[in-house]
Design an enzyme around this catalytic site. Structure first.
Site, PDB file in Angstrom:
ATOM      1  N   GLY A  59       4.447  37.628  42.502  1.00 25.76           N
ATOM      2  CA  GLY A  59       5.836  37.451  42.914  1.00 25.76           C
ATOM      3  C   GLY A  59       6.007  37.848  44.363  1.00 25.76           C
ATOM      4  O   GLY A  59       5.145  38.534  44.929  1.00 25.76           O
ATOM      5  N   CYS A  86      -1.751  40.158  40.976  1.00 20.81           N
ATOM      6  CA  CYS A  86      -1.122  40.315  42.289  1.00 20.81           C
ATOM      7  C   CYS A  86       0.087  41.256  42.210  1.00 20.81           C
ATOM      8  O   CYS A  86      -0.095  42.445  41.984  1.00 20.81           O
ATOM      9  CB  CYS A  86      -0.757  38.945  42.855  1.00 20.81           C
ATOM     10  SG  CYS A  86      -0.441  38.994  44.623  1.00 20.81           S
ATOM     11  N   TYR A  87       1.306  40.770  42.354  1.00 22.82           N
ATOM     12  CA  TYR A  87       2.457  41.667  42.203  1.00 22.82           C
ATOM     13  C   TYR A  87       2.397  42.372  40.850  1.00 22.82           C
ATOM     14  O   TYR A  87       2.746  43.555  40.726  1.00 22.82           O
ATOM     15  CB  TYR A  87       3.777  40.884  42.333  1.00 22.82           C
ATOM     16  CG  TYR A  87       5.004  41.751  42.196  1.00 22.82           C
ATOM     17  CD1 TYR A  87       5.516  42.421  43.296  1.00 22.82           C
ATOM     18  CD2 TYR A  87       5.630  41.930  40.961  1.00 22.82           C
ATOM     19  CE1 TYR A  87       6.623  43.253  43.174  1.00 22.82           C
ATOM     20  CE2 TYR A  87       6.740  42.755  40.826  1.00 22.82           C
ATOM     21  CZ  TYR A  87       7.233  43.411  41.943  1.00 22.82           C
ATOM     22  OH  TYR A  87       8.316  44.225  41.826  1.00 22.82           O
ATOM     23  N   HIS A 177      -5.435  35.680  42.451  1.00 23.41           N
ATOM     24  CA  HIS A 177      -4.817  34.781  41.473  1.00 23.41           C
ATOM     25  C   HIS A 177      -5.883  33.999  40.699  1.00 23.41           C
ATOM     26  O   HIS A 177      -6.422  33.022  41.212  1.00 23.41           O
ATOM     27  CB  HIS A 177      -3.893  33.789  42.194  1.00 23.41           C
ATOM     28  CG  HIS A 177      -2.646  34.421  42.711  1.00 23.41           C
ATOM     29  ND1 HIS A 177      -1.477  34.458  41.978  1.00 23.41           N
ATOM     30  CD2 HIS A 177      -2.398  35.068  43.861  1.00 23.41           C
ATOM     31  CE1 HIS A 177      -0.551  35.097  42.674  1.00 23.41           C
ATOM     32  NE2 HIS A 177      -1.077  35.483  43.828  1.00 23.41           N
ATOM     33  N   GLU A 179      -5.415  32.060  38.294  1.00 17.88           N
ATOM     34  CA  GLU A 179      -4.871  30.828  37.733  1.00 17.88           C
ATOM     35  C   GLU A 179      -4.998  29.624  38.658  1.00 17.88           C
ATOM     36  O   GLU A 179      -4.807  28.496  38.238  1.00 17.88           O
ATOM     37  CB  GLU A 179      -3.392  31.037  37.344  1.00 17.88           C
ATOM     38  CG  GLU A 179      -2.406  31.253  38.501  1.00 17.88           C
ATOM     39  CD  GLU A 179      -2.305  32.709  38.981  1.00 17.88           C
ATOM     40  OE1 GLU A 179      -3.303  33.448  38.839  1.00 17.88           O
ATOM     41  OE2 GLU A 179      -1.253  33.091  39.499  1.00 17.88           O
ATOM     42  N   GLY A 232       8.182   4.742  29.330  1.00 21.40           N
ATOM     43  CA  GLY A 232       7.374   5.802  29.940  1.00 21.40           C
ATOM     44  C   GLY A 232       6.692   6.633  28.855  1.00 21.40           C
ATOM     45  O   GLY A 232       7.022   6.523  27.673  1.00 21.40           O
ATOM     46  N   ASP A 234       6.725   9.954  28.162  1.00 23.49           N
ATOM     47  CA  ASP A 234       7.446  11.014  27.446  1.00 23.49           C
ATOM     48  C   ASP A 234       8.318  10.464  26.318  1.00 23.49           C
ATOM     49  O   ASP A 234       8.245  10.916  25.180  1.00 23.49           O
ATOM     50  CB  ASP A 234       8.311  11.836  28.414  1.00 23.49           C
ATOM     51  CG  ASP A 234       7.483  12.408  29.552  1.00 23.49           C
ATOM     52  OD1 ASP A 234       6.257  12.456  29.403  1.00 23.49           O
ATOM     53  OD2 ASP A 234       8.072  12.773  30.582  1.00 23.49           O
ATOM     54  N   LYS A 376       3.023  18.114  30.774  1.00 20.27           N
ATOM     55  CA  LYS A 376       2.748  16.678  30.812  1.00 20.27           C
ATOM     56  C   LYS A 376       1.370  16.328  30.217  1.00 20.27           C
ATOM     57  O   LYS A 376       1.247  15.375  29.448  1.00 20.27           O
ATOM     58  CB  LYS A 376       2.809  16.205  32.274  1.00 20.27           C
ATOM     59  CG  LYS A 376       2.723  14.713  32.447  1.00 20.27           C
ATOM     60  CD  LYS A 376       4.073  14.085  32.292  1.00 20.27           C
ATOM     61  CE  LYS A 376       4.044  12.596  32.449  1.00 20.27           C
ATOM     62  NZ  LYS A 376       5.374  12.008  32.245  1.00 20.27           N
TER      63      LYS A 376
END
Ligand code: XMP
Length: 520
Positions: A59, A86-87, A177, A179, A232, A234, A376
């Site tokens: 953050g 991190c934070y 990080h 991720e 589409g 979705d 997605k």
């Protein structure tokens, strides 16, 4: 759908730009996780959610500042593994009795290298094959003294406390990080963490499908559901899933505004009505839309006309469906994650979904959103699980206003016809060269300008068009696709030879920003 109970990992969000990536990496590891802003995480909330592990995100704040965000103390008393990133690392150290200092020239941004200490740790199993491990750092403050019980297991020049842990309490804290893509082995670290927490990896699309079907049945009972189908991914996946649950209690409304690509309406109707036997209303309203768009060239006016008509038309057809109580929408998880704001309370910036926004209240319908827990790529995986063809699931995004925004200036049927043909040739070229899946989105725009050419011995005076192809991760930023000159030359020749009405082809090499992907 939030009643679906899986082993849950809680991600407490302190506002990092990349918090969503933590969730994505974990979902890839078949772990169900939820992101919640720190303001929302109270003792009661924790008890209710009963997470099996907790991650504290990064953050922008500094733990040294008064009033900086904190998780509740009970996070550390639940007897579950906690990972601070991190934070998240700094807040953990501060709260558990360590010390954090402001960076004075020791800040690290971007690529850094972590090396191991003498003692190895399970969290880093699979790391340090090459002695050091590339990681991505982004911090000003740093930990200056460890909290009691913690040891150091990895260091970097700018972050001596790069990897720390209290093994007895299963608290882990890293400065970098794991991720992000630029920490190539980051997913291994997250995998080790969830293994330590005892996750069995029960979050698969097969399991999701089964549970979602059960829940939709429960929610809907014997009532009717309407689903706006755009063609589409979705809305299509939502429709097939709901149909599996409640069969003919679902009716899809496919609004055909006459601004679709070649053969698109037929494909949608064939797939849903004929293949899946889903009751489908094909609202062929091309006359209405093109009539109202006649003579309009301003992009925003075009969009407003299409948006307004879309709602009118949808409502007209939906009103004819007797007993409809639910409206299905393909809302995804990124649309519902609440974002962290430091200025006020938790900000509820939940995006309203496009196309049918405002309709549910107006029509007195309840919402059914069976994809609201999915990213997605998970929707695509669910689509495959439900048997939708890979070619359909992998299709490039197509905007709601359709070809209207690929036809700058006035829209005419002649231009739309030419555009459809040119677009079909272009996409065919891309597929033939095996490039379709490398490209985020590709299309032709027909330009409001005629140019002079020569074909055979005759002069031509036809439209110019622009080819567009971009790479992107989320459509927010994009770069043009670097086709070879041979490919571009061959495509231009094919379009001019095969499409009457076009005599000049250009390639759009604008990135986003400063351009946008679409032309209007
Ligand atoms: P831009 O042109 O803003 O597009 O760079 C980013 C992405 O969004 C799509 N797009 C839309 N999608 N309704 C939609 O459903 C819209 O009005 C709309 N406008 C743009 C665009 O195709 C690209 O993928």
């Amino acid at each position: 759908m939030s009643e679906i109970h899986h082993e849950c990992l809680l991600i407490i969000d302190f506002g990092s730009q990349v918090t969503q990536l933590i969730a994505r990496r974990l979902r890839e590891l078949d772990v169900y996780c939820e992101i919640h802003p720190f303001q929302k995480v109270t003792d009661a909330f924790l008890q209710e959610l009963a997470p099996r592990a907790i991650i504290l995100s990064g953050g922008p704040a500094s733990v040294i500042d008064e009033g900086s965000p904190r998780p509740p103390e009970s996070v550390f008393q639940m007897n579950v593994p906690v990972l601070g990133i991190c934070y998240g690392q700094q807040v953990m150290m501060q709260m558990l009795g360590g010390k954090v200092e402001r960076g004075d020239g020791t800040a690290e941004f971007g690529r850094a290298y972590v090396t191991p200490t003498d003692t190895r740790i399970d969290l880093l199993t699979g790391w340090f094959m090459e002695q050091r491990e590339q990681v991505w750092m982004s911090h000003g403050d740093h930990v200056a003294a460890l909290a009691p019980g913690f040891e150091i297991y990895g260091t970097s020049p700018g972050a001596p406390f790069a990897v720390t842990a209290d093994l007895d309490r299963r608290f882990y804290a890293v400065q970098f990080h794991p991720e992000v893509h630029h920490t190539p082995n980051g997913k291994t670290l997250l995998q080790n963490f969830i293994q330590d927490a005892g996750f069995t990896g029960d979050w698969t699309m097969a399991a999701y499908r089964e549970e979602a079907v059960r829940q939709i049945r429960e929610q809907v009972g014997d009532k009717q559901v309407i689903c706006g189908l755009s063609g589409g991914v979705d809305s299509s996946v939502a429709a097939v899933l709901i149909h599996e649950a409640i069969g003919d209690q679902l009716t899809c409304v496919f609004v055909d505004h006459g601004l679709l690509r070649q053969a698109e309406a037929d494909e949608v109707v064939t797939m849903f009505r004929d293949h899946y036997n889903i009751p489908l209303i094909h609202a062929d309203e091309a006359e209405l839309f093109l009539g109202e768009l006649d003579g309009v060239s301003d992009p925003e006016t075009k969009r407003k006309i299409i948006g307004r008509l879309f709602i009118d038309v949808f409502q007209k057809y939906a009103n004819g469906i007797e007993g409809a109580e639910f409206l299905a929408q393909g809302t995804l998880y990124p649309d519902v994650i609440e974002s962290v704001s430091f200025s006020g309370g938790p900000s509820v910036t939940i995006k309203s979904h496009h196309n049918v926004g405002g309709l549910p209240e107006k029509m007195g319908l309840k919402l059914i959103e069976p994809l609201r827990e999915l990213f997605k790529d998970e929707v695509r995986a669910l689509g495959m699980e439900l048997g939708l063809p890979a070619s359909f699931i992998g299709r490039h995004p197509f905007p709601g206003p359709g070809l209207a925004i690929r036809c700058p200036g006035e829209i005419t049927r002649e231009k739309l016809d030419i555009l459809r043909k040119a677009d079909a040739v272009y996409i065919d070229q891309i597929r033939k060269h095996g490039l379709y899946n490398d490209i985020w989105q590709a299309f032709v725009a027909i330009l409001p300008v005629r140019t002079v050419g020569v074909m055979g011995d005759s002069r031509t005076y036809d439209f110019a068009c622009a080819l567009r192809a971009v790479t992107s991760v989320d459509g927010m930023t994009a770069d043009y696709y670097p086709f070879t000159h041979d490919f571009l030359g061959e495509t231009a020749t094919r379009i001019i030879n095969e499409v009457r009405g076009i005599n000049r082809v250009t390639y759009d090499i604008t990135s986003k920003p400063p351009g946008t992907i679409e032309w209007e």
